[in-house]
Design an enzyme around this catalytic site. Structure first.
Site, PDB file in Angstrom:
ATOM      1  CE1 TYR A 152      -3.651   2.404   0.690  1.00  0.00           C
ATOM      2  CE2 TYR A 152      -2.307   3.261   2.547  1.00  0.00           C
ATOM      3  CZ  TYR A 152      -3.507   3.425   1.806  1.00  0.00           C
ATOM      4  OH  TYR A 152      -4.215   4.584   1.657  1.00  0.00           O
ATOM      5  CG  ASP A 247       6.037   3.572   0.524  1.00  0.00           C
ATOM      6  OD1 ASP A 247       6.178   4.393   1.720  1.00  0.00           O
ATOM      7  OD2 ASP A 247       4.871   3.439   0.331  1.00  0.00           O
ATOM      8  CE  LYS A 277       1.787   5.038   8.077  1.00  0.00           C
ATOM      9  NZ  LYS A 277       0.514   4.757   8.532  1.00  0.00           N
TER      10      LYS A 277
HETATM   11  C1  LIG Z   1       3.764   2.239   3.092  1.00  0.00           C
HETATM   12  C2  LIG Z   1       2.852   3.295   3.134  1.00  0.00           C
HETATM   13  N1  LIG Z   1       2.841   4.384   2.228  1.00  0.00           N
HETATM   14  C3  LIG Z   1       1.992   5.141   2.127  1.00  0.00           C
HETATM   15  C4  LIG Z   1       1.361   5.345   3.158  1.00  0.00           C
HETATM   16  C5  LIG Z   1       0.239   6.492   2.962  1.00  0.00           C
HETATM   17  O1  LIG Z   1       0.292   7.428   3.981  1.00  0.00           O
HETATM   18  P1  LIG Z   1      -0.902   8.612   4.467  1.00  0.00           P
HETATM   19  O2  LIG Z   1      -1.916   7.852   4.993  1.00  0.00           O
HETATM   20  O3  LIG Z   1      -0.060   9.437   5.332  1.00  0.00           O
HETATM   21  O4  LIG Z   1      -1.259   9.415   3.039  1.00  0.00           O
HETATM   22  C6  LIG Z   1       0.827   4.553   3.945  1.00  0.00           C
HETATM   23  C7  LIG Z   1      -0.161   4.614   5.238  1.00  0.00           C
HETATM   24  O5  LIG Z   1      -0.363   3.855   5.832  1.00  0.00           O
HETATM   25  C8  LIG Z   1       1.827   3.332   4.066  1.00  0.00           C
HETATM   26  O6  LIG Z   1       1.763   2.478   5.070  1.00  0.00           O
END
Ligand SMILES: Cc1ncc(COP(=O)(O)O)c(C=O)c1O
Length: 443
Positions: A152, A247, A277
């Protein structure tokens, strides 16, 4: 779906608030997984948090193993973070002009993570991955992106195909409203399958702009990369002139002091990395960064446009800086100890109750799959019993422990998870494990 909803029956205020919210907010929540859709029951409306606990609108307190899905690495209402936020807020909430804190936060990120030479701050992880993909396409002049099923990367249109997190929780193939044109350039491959990546590059030579991967997937539960997988991804991408985007929105500054890269980063480097985060300490901050020659393609120095009214917001930046500065060696030691203790306690309780499960880790991150395992990809993650998880979840809630309300998520501890909170988790476990066993027996 669970039938054991003892504490659910006591949630007068949360139920009223949920009804009120549903009248004006789709599903009553501002992010789908919060609705308890896959575990059933009433989502708890949280009134406050301190240290390792959160207290709901009915005044019931829980040991929190969600931690706002990652940011609260120091625990709730940490004094150093509150103080930094208070001081920043008194100087003014937002200026739409550069501030010193932005440079300080960018320096803190670049100092900790070797491959990051330059950083741009944004307001969410979604913005970070969206911008990194655009930048990779701008740099390479290519269109195609490789992503992995179960990873994700936020709700970026192109990256929602076979995504984890809420998309996995609700068993959605992707999302309505995402056009075929948008996903036509996205190649979705099984995670941990390097042959599939090799085959994709062979089938599309010179067409792939980037491979994007979670440094360790945590949005289908925690699925560590096979030894050498990330390094091989980098090598395959680079051999074809493509980029690797790692990521670390979830793993960054949590899996270890330098995120997942701090654990498996020897001998290779991603070109771009994304963060979120922890670097906001509970306020909205994301970031992407990497090689200076790529990052300098961003406007105003280059032709790839990227912007944000609240990007680098001074209050959010202050919260992130205070959080990162408190993330010292002692914090990571405590995090590792709490994560090991909770994981082992859960596994022991499920063993005693005869519930098939598997505990998986990536640094201090972990999750428990309700299947024998090992789980190496999304297909295996989906083999687990979500019914057993739902029963376990509600029994833990009854026992005063707030778990992620989905079987497809990582569990989060913080530096504030002390012996007392860990014993509360331990006391809740036997009944929860028995509830999971009963759910499995019911079939
Ligand atoms: C690995 C990863 N990338 C991107 C995101 C997206 O972040 P946000 O919820 O701050 O938009 C998340 C959110 O859980 C994530 O776990």
């Amino acid at each position: 779906m669970s039938t054991d909803r003892t504490s659910d029956e006591r949630t007068t205020m949360s139920r009223q608030l949920f009804d009120r919210a549903r009248a004006v907010i789709p599903g009553g929540v501002n992010s789908p997984v919060r609705a308890f859709g896959s575990v059933g029951g009433t989502p708890r409306f949280i009134a406050s948090g301190r240290g390792a606990t959160v207290t709901d609108a009915d005044g019931v307190s829980y040991v929190d193993l969600v931690g706002s899905w990652g940011p609260m690495i120091l625990g709730h209402a940490h004094p150093a973070v509150l103080d930094a936020v208070d001081r920043a807020a008194r100087r003014g909430l937002s200026f739409g002009a550069p501030t010193e804190g932005e440079a300080a936060l960018a320096e803190e990120i670049a100092t900790r993570v070797g491959p990051v030479e330059k950083v741009r701050l944004v307001s969410s992880g979604t913005e970070a991955t969206m911008s990194a993909v655009r930048l990779a396409r701008g740099f390479t002049g290519r269109d195609a992106i490789v992503k992995f099923a179960g990873c994700y990367h936020g709700h970026v249109d192109a990256l929602l195909a076979a995504a984890g997190s809420g998309v996995a929780t609700f068993a959605l193939p992707g999302s309505a409203g995402v056009t075929a044109g948008t996903t036509a350039d996205v190649i979705v491959l099984p995670y941990n399958d390097i042959d599939a990546v090799r085959a994709a590059f062979a089938a599309h030579p010179g067409e792939i702009a980037a491979v994007i991967t979670e440094a360790a997937p945590c949005n289908m539960g925690v699925v560590p990369p096979r030894d050498g997988f990330n390094a091989e991804l980098a090598a395959l991408a680079h051999a074809d002139g493509a980029l690797l985007i790692s990521d670390e929105v979830l793993t960054g500054f949590r899996a270890s002091a330098a995120g997942m890269y701090g654990i498996d980063g020897a001998g290779w480097a991603p070109d771009l990395m994304t963060f979120g985060k922890v670097i906001g300490g509970g306020l909205p901050v994301g970031a992407f960064g990497g090689r200076a020659d790529i990052m300098d393609l961003l406007a105003p120095t280059g032709p790839v446009y990227q912007a944000g009214t609240l990007s680098g917001n001074p209050v959010a930046t202050a919260a992130g800086l205070a959080t990162l500065r408190a993330c010292d060696a002692d914090l990571y030691r405590r995090l590792a100890a709490a994560s090991t203790t909770v994981g082992e306690m859960v596994s022991r309780a499920l063993d005693v109750a005869g519930v098939p499960h598997c505990l998986q880790r990536a640094g201090t991150l972990f999750s428990v799959f309700f299947t024998e395992g090992p789980v190496t990809d999304y297909a295996a993650a989906r083999e687990q019993s979500t019914v057993a998880f739902a029963a376990f979840f509600h029994a833990m809630l009854d026992g005063g422990v707030y778990l992620p309300p989905s079987a497809f998520e990582a569990w989060f501890v913080s530096g504030a998870h002390d012996d007392e909170s860990l014993s509360r988790v331990e006391r809740a476990l036997p009944a929860a494990a028995r509830a999971a066993a009963a759910a499995l027996a019911r079939g």
